[in-house]
Write an enzyme that holds these catalytic residues in place. Structure first.
Site, PDB file in Angstrom:
ATOM      1  N   SER A 168      64.917  -3.077   4.735  1.00 55.87           N
ATOM      2  CA  SER A 168      65.958  -4.201   4.629  1.00 55.87           C
ATOM      3  C   SER A 168      65.673  -5.683   4.888  1.00 55.87           C
ATOM      4  CB  SER A 168      66.956  -3.684   5.887  1.00 55.87           C
ATOM      5  OG  SER A 168      66.444  -3.680   7.184  1.00 55.87           O
ATOM      6  N   HIS A 176      60.833   1.954   6.739  1.00 53.17           N
ATOM      7  CA  HIS A 176      61.620   2.062   5.615  1.00 53.17           C
ATOM      8  C   HIS A 176      61.030   1.380   4.243  1.00 53.17           C
ATOM      9  CE1 HIS A 176      65.881   2.229   7.701  1.00 53.17           C
ATOM     10  NE2 HIS A 176      65.521   3.263   7.456  1.00 53.17           N
ATOM     11  N   TYR A 177      61.189   2.207   3.443  1.00 52.72           N
ATOM     12  CA  TYR A 177      60.646   1.493   1.963  1.00 52.72           C
ATOM     13  C   TYR A 177      61.731   2.068   1.025  1.00 52.72           C
ATOM     14  CZ  TYR A 177      57.953  -0.351  -1.589  1.00 52.72           C
ATOM     15  OH  TYR A 177      57.719  -1.230  -2.642  1.00 52.72           O
ATOM     16  N   HIS A 218      58.420  -4.067  10.278  1.00 53.41           N
ATOM     17  CA  HIS A 218      59.206  -3.395  11.561  1.00 53.41           C
ATOM     18  C   HIS A 218      59.196  -1.917  11.316  1.00 53.41           C
ATOM     19  CE1 HIS A 218      62.245  -4.124   8.374  1.00 53.41           C
ATOM     20  NE2 HIS A 218      62.610  -3.215   9.064  1.00 53.41           N
ATOM     21  N   HIS A 227      61.136   1.624  13.072  1.00 44.20           N
ATOM     22  CA  HIS A 227      62.299   2.113  13.822  1.00 44.20           C
ATOM     23  C   HIS A 227      62.120   3.302  14.657  1.00 44.20           C
ATOM     24  CE1 HIS A 227      64.977   0.170  10.566  1.00 44.20           C
ATOM     25  NE2 HIS A 227      63.543   0.232   9.959  1.00 44.20           N
TER      26      HIS A 227
END
Length: 330
Positions: free
Chosen positions: A262, A258-259, A267, A269
């Site tokens: 969270s 993600h960017y 990390h 996913h």
């Protein structure tokens, strides 16, 4: 809806206030639903407001009080397990709603043991939690290299987001029994464990997180060519671990970062390709294979390229971008 950048701070608060509730003994669905029954702590929950009601995700977020403390309760309808279908069809009650020629509509009322609702309790809850789960407008931000240096990075550093709960996992002080596989190497190692959004009931909605042992990589922006061995190791051993444990091959996995993330500790996913997981859309998710290829083509790719991501209207980082004239009113 995109998560706020305050997620890491909230994750730490949730770790302190609700992790014991999440980790409490629960029904083991794979063993037939005969796990220990917990006391109904929600019997005295006083509802103040519904923060958000997602019909698509079949989830409702409720703000209220529990034993005179602010609390948030999240209720989520769990997927129908294929192994429960025979009992559901035989033992349920049907109420006819409409019949027209060959078409009939019923309300099916299954027996309680196969009609469970995943319930998450955050207590005591803070105003940050309320804002996090409240329905908000979302805006897209295009962050340049200069924007990251002058807006985002100073904001991250000024907030001192805690990731102690992540270190607790890496050091086996918490959730050690949930780890699926681990590579202990300090440079290329990681731990793989289920995300709390997955109840491990069926592989169709599989969701795991690989957390790196290194503590010097906050996000996608920090990745350089020197980190390619780490990323390739996560992809290979993560996929192998999932195949061995859950019999899901790599071709049925969506593996991404993600960017904005969270929380600011690198990390990755791992989700089932058949599962429309929150945050897997193009404005936030970056496929791990694409990240590796981009770094091989340009060692400074993620340092220099503009990155687009969503921000909630009430996010403090969104306010920083507005102050800089980078997020005009929509």
């Amino acid at each position: 809806m995109a998560d706020s950048l305050k997620r890491s701070d909230e994750n730490q608060e949730e770790s302190n206030s609700s992790k014991k509730l999440k980790s409490a003994p629960a029904t083991d669905k794979n063993s037939g639903g005969d796990g220990p029954v917990q006391q109904n702590i929600l019997a005295n929950f006083q509802i103040k407001s519904v923060l958000r009601d997602s019909t698509r995700e079949k989830t409702i977020f409720i703000h209220g009080e529990l034993e005179d403390k602010e609390a948030i309760v999240i209720l989520e309808k769990t997927p129908i397990g294929q192994d429960t279908l025979p009992d559901m069809l035989k033992e349920s009650t049907l109420e006819l709603k409409m019949k027209n020629d060959i078409y009939s509509t019923y309300t099916l009322i299954p027996p309680p043991r196969i009609n469970d609702i995943k319930s998450t309790v955050i207590c005591p809850a803070t105003q940050k939690h309320v804002k996090k789960y409240q329905a908000q407008d979302v805006f897209l931000v295009e962050e340049t290299e200069e924007d990251y240096r002058s807006i985002t990075l100073p904001y991250i550093e000024s907030q001192s987001f805690s990731v102690q709960w992540v270190y607790n996992i890496l050091e086996k002080k918490a959730e050690a029994d949930r780890i699926i596989c681990e590579d202990p190497d300090p440079k290329t190692g990681f731990v793989l464990l289920p995300d709390f959004k997955w109840d491990l009931n069926q592989v169709e909605d599989l969701y795991l997180i690989a957390i790196v042992h290194r503590r010097d990589i906050k996000s996608l922006r920090d990745l350089r060519a020197e980190h390619i061995p780490l990323l390739e190791n996560i992809r290979k051993k993560g996929q192998d671990g999932i195949l061995k444990r859950f019999d899901v091959p790599a071709c049925k996995l969506r593996v991404y970062l993600h960017y904005q993330p969270s929380y600011y500790h690198l990390h990755v996913h791992f989700t089932s390709l058949s599962h429309d997981a929150p945050g897997c859309s193009v404005e936030r998710a970056h496929l791990l294979t694409d990240v590796i290829l981009n770094l091989k083509a340009d060692p400074l790719y993620y340092q220099q390229r503009p990155l687009t991501f969503p921000l909630r209207a009430d996010d403090n980082l969104a306010a920083k971008f507005r102050e800089s004239g980078k997020l005009p009113s929509c």
